[in-house]
Motif scaffolding. Structure first.
Motif, PDB file in Angstrom:
ATOM      1  N   GLY A 306     -54.744  40.261  10.764  1.00 28.65           N
ATOM      2  CA  GLY A 306     -54.432  38.935  10.270  1.00 28.65           C
ATOM      3  C   GLY A 306     -55.718  38.195   9.942  1.00 28.65           C
ATOM      4  O   GLY A 306     -56.770  38.805   9.736  1.00 28.65           O
ATOM      5  N   GLU A 307     -55.640  36.876   9.914  1.00 25.36           N
ATOM      6  CA  GLU A 307     -56.817  36.074   9.605  1.00 25.36           C
ATOM      7  C   GLU A 307     -57.800  36.113  10.776  1.00 25.36           C
ATOM      8  O   GLU A 307     -57.388  35.984  11.933  1.00 25.36           O
ATOM      9  CB  GLU A 307     -56.411  34.637   9.323  1.00 25.36           C
ATOM     10  CG  GLU A 307     -55.557  34.457   8.080  1.00 25.36           C
ATOM     11  CD  GLU A 307     -55.216  33.005   7.837  1.00 25.36           C
ATOM     12  OE1 GLU A 307     -55.826  32.121   8.501  1.00 25.36           O
ATOM     13  OE2 GLU A 307     -54.341  32.736   6.990  1.00 25.36           O
ATOM     14  N   PRO A 308     -59.094  36.274  10.500  1.00 23.74           N
ATOM     15  CA  PRO A 308     -60.078  36.233  11.588  1.00 23.74           C
ATOM     16  C   PRO A 308     -60.076  34.864  12.269  1.00 23.74           C
ATOM     17  O   PRO A 308     -59.719  33.848  11.665  1.00 23.74           O
ATOM     18  CB  PRO A 308     -61.405  36.497  10.877  1.00 23.74           C
ATOM     19  CG  PRO A 308     -61.032  37.115   9.565  1.00 23.74           C
ATOM     20  CD  PRO A 308     -59.713  36.530   9.189  1.00 23.74           C
ATOM     21  N   SER A 309     -60.460  34.849  13.518  1.00 19.53           N
ATOM     22  CA  SER A 309     -60.600  33.598  14.264  1.00 19.53           C
ATOM     23  C   SER A 309     -62.077  33.356  14.546  1.00 19.53           C
ATOM     24  O   SER A 309     -62.923  34.220  14.315  1.00 19.53           O
ATOM     25  CB  SER A 309     -59.817  33.680  15.580  1.00 19.53           C
ATOM     26  OG  SER A 309     -60.364  34.685  16.426  1.00 19.53           O
ATOM     27  N   SER A 310     -62.385  32.180  15.058  1.00 16.11           N
ATOM     28  CA  SER A 310     -63.770  31.895  15.427  1.00 16.11           C
ATOM     29  C   SER A 310     -64.096  32.555  16.761  1.00 16.11           C
ATOM     30  O   SER A 310     -63.201  32.775  17.587  1.00 16.11           O
ATOM     31  CB  SER A 310     -63.988  30.386  15.533  1.00 16.11           C
ATOM     32  OG  SER A 310     -63.387  29.893  16.721  1.00 16.11           O
ATOM     33  N   PRO A 311     -65.360  32.859  17.011  1.00 14.14           N
ATOM     34  CA  PRO A 311     -65.726  33.440  18.318  1.00 14.14           C
ATOM     35  C   PRO A 311     -65.378  32.525  19.485  1.00 14.14           C
ATOM     36  O   PRO A 311     -65.263  32.999  20.619  1.00 14.14           O
ATOM     37  CB  PRO A 311     -67.238  33.645  18.196  1.00 14.14           C
ATOM     38  CG  PRO A 311     -67.490  33.750  16.740  1.00 14.14           C
ATOM     39  CD  PRO A 311     -66.496  32.818  16.094  1.00 14.14           C
ATOM     40  N   GLU A 312     -65.195  31.224  19.233  1.00 14.09           N
ATOM     41  CA  GLU A 312     -64.861  30.280  20.304  1.00 14.09           C
ATOM     42  C   GLU A 312     -63.356  30.114  20.477  1.00 14.09           C
ATOM     43  O   GLU A 312     -62.914  29.305  21.310  1.00 14.09           O
ATOM     44  CB  GLU A 312     -65.486  28.910  19.996  1.00 14.09           C
ATOM     45  CG  GLU A 312     -67.008  28.879  20.064  1.00 14.09           C
ATOM     46  CD  GLU A 312     -67.653  29.510  18.836  1.00 14.09           C
ATOM     47  OE1 GLU A 312     -67.071  29.376  17.738  1.00 14.09           O
ATOM     48  OE2 GLU A 312     -68.711  30.146  18.991  1.00 14.09           O
ATOM     49  N   HIS A 313     -62.548  30.846  19.714  1.00 19.82           N
ATOM     50  CA  HIS A 313     -61.106  30.700  19.838  1.00 19.82           C
ATOM     51  C   HIS A 313     -60.686  31.017  21.275  1.00 19.82           C
ATOM     52  O   HIS A 313     -61.071  32.051  21.830  1.00 19.82           O
ATOM     53  CB  HIS A 313     -60.395  31.647  18.874  1.00 19.82           C
ATOM     54  CG  HIS A 313     -58.932  31.375  18.712  1.00 19.82           C
ATOM     55  ND1 HIS A 313     -58.013  31.700  19.679  1.00 19.82           N
ATOM     56  CD2 HIS A 313     -58.232  30.805  17.696  1.00 19.82           C
ATOM     57  CE1 HIS A 313     -56.808  31.358  19.262  1.00 19.82           C
ATOM     58  NE2 HIS A 313     -56.910  30.797  18.073  1.00 19.82           N
ATOM     59  N   PRO A 314     -59.898  30.137  21.922  1.00 25.65           N
ATOM     60  CA  PRO A 314     -59.613  30.330  23.350  1.00 25.65           C
ATOM     61  C   PRO A 314     -58.824  31.590  23.675  1.00 25.65           C
ATOM     62  O   PRO A 314     -58.906  32.093  24.793  1.00 25.65           O
ATOM     63  CB  PRO A 314     -58.810  29.074  23.720  1.00 25.65           C
ATOM     64  CG  PRO A 314     -58.271  28.562  22.423  1.00 25.65           C
ATOM     65  CD  PRO A 314     -59.295  28.910  21.406  1.00 25.65           C
ATOM     66  N   PHE A 315     -58.069  32.108  22.715  1.00 26.02           N
ATOM     67  CA  PHE A 315     -57.274  33.305  22.969  1.00 26.02           C
ATOM     68  C   PHE A 315     -57.812  34.533  22.223  1.00 26.02           C
ATOM     69  O   PHE A 315     -57.873  35.629  22.788  1.00 26.02           O
ATOM     70  CB  PHE A 315     -55.816  33.073  22.554  1.00 26.02           C
ATOM     71  CG  PHE A 315     -55.110  32.037  23.365  1.00 26.02           C
ATOM     72  CD1 PHE A 315     -54.623  32.315  24.632  1.00 26.02           C
ATOM     73  CD2 PHE A 315     -54.936  30.749  22.868  1.00 26.02           C
ATOM     74  CE1 PHE A 315     -53.973  31.357  25.385  1.00 26.02           C
ATOM     75  CE2 PHE A 315     -54.289  29.781  23.612  1.00 26.02           C
ATOM     76  CZ  PHE A 315     -53.810  30.079  24.874  1.00 26.02           C
ATOM     77  N   LEU A 316     -58.190  34.378  20.960  1.00 25.33           N
ATOM     78  CA  LEU A 316     -58.543  35.536  20.126  1.00 25.33           C
ATOM     79  C   LEU A 316     -60.028  35.833  20.105  1.00 25.33           C
ATOM     80  O   LEU A 316     -60.429  36.962  19.825  1.00 25.33           O
ATOM     81  CB  LEU A 316     -58.032  35.315  18.698  1.00 25.33           C
ATOM     82  CG  LEU A 316     -56.514  35.189  18.576  1.00 25.33           C
ATOM     83  CD1 LEU A 316     -56.123  34.881  17.123  1.00 25.33           C
ATOM     84  CD2 LEU A 316     -55.818  36.456  19.043  1.00 25.33           C
TER      85      LEU A 316
END
Length: 393
Positions: A306-316
């Motif tokens: 899916g779409e990438p998340s930020s390294p700071e994303h709390p779950f991903l």
């Protein structure tokens, strides 16, 4: 479904070392873990089913928590293959309670400050956790409090949940965090998907799973309730409280009695060989032993990033979410490798598949997450599997 005994002696020894270290160094009461390829497997068992109790065995049953999510997503794709549902269909066909959702102006704001949704919630939004109902992070907000109070989110208490129709009525009172399809919020979408699958098929979610996955794959230990013969080989559940482990559920506890709501987000119990069978089916393109369980297109959709998340994303934390599980799109940590699909469970479990090396990794413990050394306990077997995947490039 019988498994050959080993991948290689080196992998066997390393996996056993990892399991023993989790018990002896990291305070895990017991471990059952496995790495499997199409025709061979390495399995390690260590510790006990309960503190001071009987030894852990390969067939021990665990509460797998959020590993339920990829199981339910695979069942959903089986119903897509059959034409029972469509990913692009509005959910209101089966979940009329969500026919006219409203959206919070501010995700952290009051629940009555809303605007109309600009489009319908789709079936795909539920599986991709993009419907707008769920947790955006760990900070408390009026929305997260309502999720816990009205929808029992984050509360592993199967007997205490209401009937699905009552639960859906409560879900219909909840505003969305974001417009459908335009954000990501954790957990609740798979509970909604579970109700949708049940209603679409006209039966219980357990029967949907049995028909689409469990019976074709021989997953006899997987379900929302413990059968009487399973209780004696079920691990006791624990959660960390400071420096101690506190028992949260006994084998004859919450999963052994009547259950009003079959949670598609985190309600299943299962075992090592059941989860290895699921992973092998995915890596075989949906066909096992001449039986087509999922179409190759449905498997590809599950494993598609899916779409990438930020390294700071709390779950991903930098990775993407597909349907029912995350897909690694960057390699930020040793256990991450591009294309890996899977997820972890808050009960201390992990499930991942590695398409290039056709490896399945399963890690099952009864030590719930919430301690500072969670990564040290969970990631060594995934790091080992990631090395096998990189070697196959």
């Amino acid at each position: 479904m019988a498994l050959a005994p080993t991948l290689t002696m080196d992998v066997d020894a390393e996996l056993q070392r990892i399991a023993d270290e989790a018990v002896q160094r990291h305070g895990v009461p017991g471990v059952v873990t496995g790495l499997a390829r199409p025709d061979e497997a390495s399995v390690a068992v260590s510790g006990a089913r309960a503190i001071g109790g009987e030894p852990m065995t390969r067939d021990t049953v665990f509460r797998i928590a959020s590993l339920t999510k990829p199981v339910v997503a695979a069942a959903a794709m089986a119903l897509v293959d059959r034409g029972t549902i469509r990913l692009d269909a509005p959910v209101e066909t089966w979940l009329p309670e969500l026919a006219a959702p409203r959206v919070l102006r501010d995700p952290a704001g009051p629940l009555d400050d809303t605007v109309p949704a600009e489009g319908p919630i789709l079936v795909e939004h539920l599986l991709a956790l993009r419907a707008g109902l769920g947790f955006a992070g760990f900070e408390p907000t009026p929305h997260s409090a309502a999720l816990m109070e009205r929808l029992h989110q984050g509360q592993p208490d199967p007997p205490g949940w209401p009937h699905p129709d009552t639960w859906m009525a409560a879900a219909g009172t909840m505003p969305l965090l974001h417009q459908p399809g335009r954000g990501w919020s954790y957990n609740t979408g798979l509970d909604l998907a579970g109700v949708l699958l049940s209603r679409a098929a006209g039966t219980s979610l357990q029967e949907v799973l049995a028909d689409t996955l469990l019976e074709p794959l021989g997953m006899r230990d997987t379900g929302f309730r413990l059968r009487p013969e399973q209780v004696a080989r079920t691990a006791t559940a624990y959660m960390p409280r400071g420096a101690e482990l506190v028992e949260t559920d006994a084998p004859d506890g919450m999963w052994a009695g009547e259950i009003g709501f079959e949670s598609g987000a985190d309600g299943l119990v299962s075992s090592l060989d059941d989860l290895l069978a699921l992973g092998r089916m995915l890596l075989a393109g949906g066909e096992v032993g001449g039986t087509r369980v999922l179409s190759s297109a449905s498997v590809a959709r599950l494993l598609r990033p899916g779409e990438p998340s930020s390294p700071e994303h709390p779950f991903l934390q930098g990775q993407s979410w597909s349907l029912g599980g995350s897909v690694d799109v960057v390699e930020l940590r040793p256990w991450e490798v591009r294309g890996r699909y899977g997820w972890i469970g808050g009960s201390g479990t992990a499930f991942s598949v590695y398409p290039r090396s056709r490896t399945v990794a399963v890690w099952l413990t009864q030590h719930g997450l919430g301690a500072p050394d969670d990564d040290e306990r969970l990631t060594p077997p995934l790091t080992l599997a990631a090395g096998l995947e990189r070697a196959a490039r």
